[in-house]
Design a protein around this motif. Sequence first.
Motif, PDB file in Angstrom:
ATOM      1  N   ALA A 146       2.410  10.700  54.432  1.00  0.00           N
ATOM      2  CA  ALA A 146       3.172   9.296  54.552  1.00  0.00           C
ATOM      3  C   ALA A 146       3.983   8.983  53.488  1.00  0.00           C
ATOM      4  N   ALA A 147       5.134   8.845  53.286  1.00  0.00           N
ATOM      5  CA  ALA A 147       5.976   8.269  52.327  1.00  0.00           C
ATOM      6  C   ALA A 147       6.604   6.732  52.573  1.00  0.00           C
ATOM      7  N   GLU A 148       6.526   6.726  53.699  1.00  0.00           N
ATOM      8  CA  GLU A 148       6.973   5.311  54.561  1.00  0.00           C
ATOM      9  C   GLU A 148       6.321   4.803  55.700  1.00  0.00           C
ATOM     10  N   ILE A 149       6.068   3.431  56.009  1.00  0.00           N
ATOM     11  CA  ILE A 149       5.254   3.223  57.148  1.00  0.00           C
ATOM     12  C   ILE A 149       5.877   1.964  57.844  1.00  0.00           C
ATOM     13  N   THR A 150       6.254   2.048  58.831  1.00  0.00           N
ATOM     14  CA  THR A 150       6.622   0.750  59.696  1.00  0.00           C
ATOM     15  C   THR A 150       5.861   0.514  60.818  1.00  0.00           C
ATOM     16  N   THR A 155       3.099   0.604  67.903  1.00  0.00           N
ATOM     17  CA  THR A 155       3.453   1.956  67.290  1.00  0.00           C
ATOM     18  C   THR A 155       3.827   2.053  65.844  1.00  0.00           C
ATOM     19  N   LEU A 156       3.637   3.042  65.095  1.00  0.00           N
ATOM     20  CA  LEU A 156       3.777   3.178  63.600  1.00  0.00           C
ATOM     21  C   LEU A 156       5.053   4.233  63.650  1.00  0.00           C
ATOM     22  N   THR A 157       5.838   3.873  62.817  1.00  0.00           N
ATOM     23  CA  THR A 157       6.957   4.913  62.511  1.00  0.00           C
ATOM     24  C   THR A 157       6.801   5.482  60.940  1.00  0.00           C
ATOM     25  N   ILE A 158       6.692   6.663  61.069  1.00  0.00           N
ATOM     26  CA  ILE A 158       6.011   7.336  59.673  1.00  0.00           C
ATOM     27  C   ILE A 158       7.220   8.176  59.256  1.00  0.00           C
ATOM     28  N   LYS A 159       7.505   7.837  57.995  1.00  0.00           N
ATOM     29  CA  LYS A 159       8.585   8.938  57.197  1.00  0.00           C
ATOM     30  C   LYS A 159       7.717   9.774  56.409  1.00  0.00           C
ATOM     31  N   ARG A 160       7.555  11.114  56.866  1.00  0.00           N
ATOM     32  CA  ARG A 160       6.614  12.049  56.201  1.00  0.00           C
ATOM     33  C   ARG A 160       7.308  13.045  55.488  1.00  0.00           C
ATOM     34  N   MET A 161       6.814  13.136  54.154  1.00  0.00           N
ATOM     35  CA  MET A 161       7.308  13.935  53.272  1.00  0.00           C
ATOM     36  C   MET A 161       7.008  15.508  53.444  1.00  0.00           C
ATOM     37  N   LEU A 162       8.356  16.375  53.407  1.00  0.00           N
ATOM     38  CA  LEU A 162       7.912  17.707  53.578  1.00  0.00           C
ATOM     39  C   LEU A 162       8.520  18.460  52.163  1.00  0.00           C
ATOM     40  N   GLU A 163       8.285  19.467  51.948  1.00  0.00           N
ATOM     41  CA  GLU A 163       8.651  20.259  50.739  1.00  0.00           C
ATOM     42  C   GLU A 163      10.102  20.264  50.293  1.00  0.00           C
ATOM     43  N   GLY A 165      12.171  18.111  52.281  1.00  0.00           N
ATOM     44  CA  GLY A 165      12.955  16.782  52.990  1.00  0.00           C
ATOM     45  C   GLY A 165      11.735  15.961  53.569  1.00  0.00           C
ATOM     46  N   TYR A 166      12.270  15.199  54.653  1.00  0.00           N
ATOM     47  CA  TYR A 166      11.490  14.421  55.357  1.00  0.00           C
ATOM     48  C   TYR A 166      11.679  14.604  57.159  1.00  0.00           C
ATOM     49  N   MET A 167      10.397  14.022  57.502  1.00  0.00           N
ATOM     50  CA  MET A 167      10.414  14.153  58.878  1.00  0.00           C
ATOM     51  C   MET A 167       9.974  12.759  59.527  1.00  0.00           C
ATOM     52  N   THR A 168      10.516  12.334  60.162  1.00  0.00           N
ATOM     53  CA  THR A 168      10.207  10.894  60.806  1.00  0.00           C
ATOM     54  C   THR A 168       9.374  10.723  62.265  1.00  0.00           C
ATOM     55  N   ILE A 169       8.324  10.298  62.202  1.00  0.00           N
ATOM     56  CA  ILE A 169       7.458  10.482  63.402  1.00  0.00           C
ATOM     57  C   ILE A 169       7.045   9.182  63.899  1.00  0.00           C
ATOM     58  N   LYS A 170       7.012   8.830  65.216  1.00  0.00           N
ATOM     59  CA  LYS A 170       6.392   7.779  66.007  1.00  0.00           C
ATOM     60  C   LYS A 170       5.165   8.087  66.613  1.00  0.00           C
ATOM     61  N   VAL A 171       4.018   7.278  66.352  1.00  0.00           N
ATOM     62  CA  VAL A 171       2.664   7.564  66.754  1.00  0.00           C
ATOM     63  C   VAL A 171       2.174   6.127  67.335  1.00  0.00           C
ATOM     64  N   ILE A 177      -3.504   8.009  59.388  1.00  0.00           N
ATOM     65  CA  ILE A 177      -2.380   8.282  58.233  1.00  0.00           C
ATOM     66  C   ILE A 177      -2.843   8.546  56.991  1.00  0.00           C
ATOM     67  N   THR A 178      -2.381   9.934  56.509  1.00  0.00           N
ATOM     68  CA  THR A 178      -2.831  10.339  55.046  1.00  0.00           C
ATOM     69  C   THR A 178      -1.540   9.691  54.238  1.00  0.00           C
ATOM     70  N   CYS A 179      -2.079   9.001  53.130  1.00  0.00           N
ATOM     71  CA  CYS A 179      -0.966   8.563  52.170  1.00  0.00           C
ATOM     72  C   CYS A 179      -0.620   9.266  50.884  1.00  0.00           C
ATOM     73  N   ILE A 180       0.686   9.415  50.216  1.00  0.00           N
ATOM     74  CA  ILE A 180       0.915   9.775  49.010  1.00  0.00           C
ATOM     75  C   ILE A 180       1.249   9.191  48.163  1.00  0.00           C
ATOM     76  N   LYS A 181       1.101   9.505  46.906  1.00  0.00           N
ATOM     77  CA  LYS A 181       1.465   8.439  45.769  1.00  0.00           C
ATOM     78  C   LYS A 181       2.982   7.766  45.719  1.00  0.00           C
ATOM     79  N   GLU A 182       3.885   8.715  46.351  1.00  0.00           N
ATOM     80  CA  GLU A 182       5.011   7.941  46.510  1.00  0.00           C
ATOM     81  C   GLU A 182       5.306   6.913  47.418  1.00  0.00           C
TER      82      GLU A 182
END
Length: 266
Positions: A146-150, A155-163, A165-171, A177-182
Amino acid sequence: MKIIVCVKQVPDTSGKVAVNPDGTLNRASMATITNPDDLNAVEAALVLKEQTGAEVVVVSMGPPPAEGMLREVMARGVDRAVLVSGREFGGSDTYATSQILAAAINKIGLDEDDVVFCGRQAIDGDTAQVGPQIAEKLNIPQVSYAAEITKEGKTLTIKRMLEDGYMTIKVNTPCLITCIKELNEPRYMSVGGIFECYEKPYEVLDYNALKDDPLIDPATIGLKGSPTNILTSFTPPQKGAGMMLEGADKATCEKLAGILAGKHLI
């Protein structure tokens, strides 16, 4: 609403690394720190607490001295801490650790609007397995990197970092949620927080406190119950002193080339 954050006390890999004869790390002889990615998870929880008024609970599995690490985390603004500690848990691999932590989270209680945060991975193992395995054991949805959490309602909207680009997921909650340093910049302990952390609730869960949970099976926890087998583990050898060459002229370059040629590197 509760936010449960899993944190780990890890060896400071920038210093001395010691290994036991059975291949496990000799943690008692090494300096320790809070796992860096876990501090990003703590910060994410504290930001969400400020937005929603949620209670933040940190949980960690480790020996009794890990209390100091948990007090430091509480000094950042966490409300209470739970340490899972028992000889029966010692030497657990990621599979066994996830079972034990999932049982501890069950003991704390996971309600409909709760969230579990973990760091992406720990610097002592670098597997990134424990967080997703906890979600599987708890039978809740998970989103990693997770690089951004709302948060909006349940419902949580997660901006998930990929190699690439990004993927936006609602859960929906409850989720993990696992978090990255960014994701953020962890805050420091405050002076007031340092004084208050010793007044905040602190609980220790041992084997007897968790043994009735279906996830706690003596055959699948601890070193003997871990399916991962370490073939060999050793302390890296000391490197010799380096050589410095002064100058930036042709003669210095020729000297360097001669040294490298003498060592058959060029």
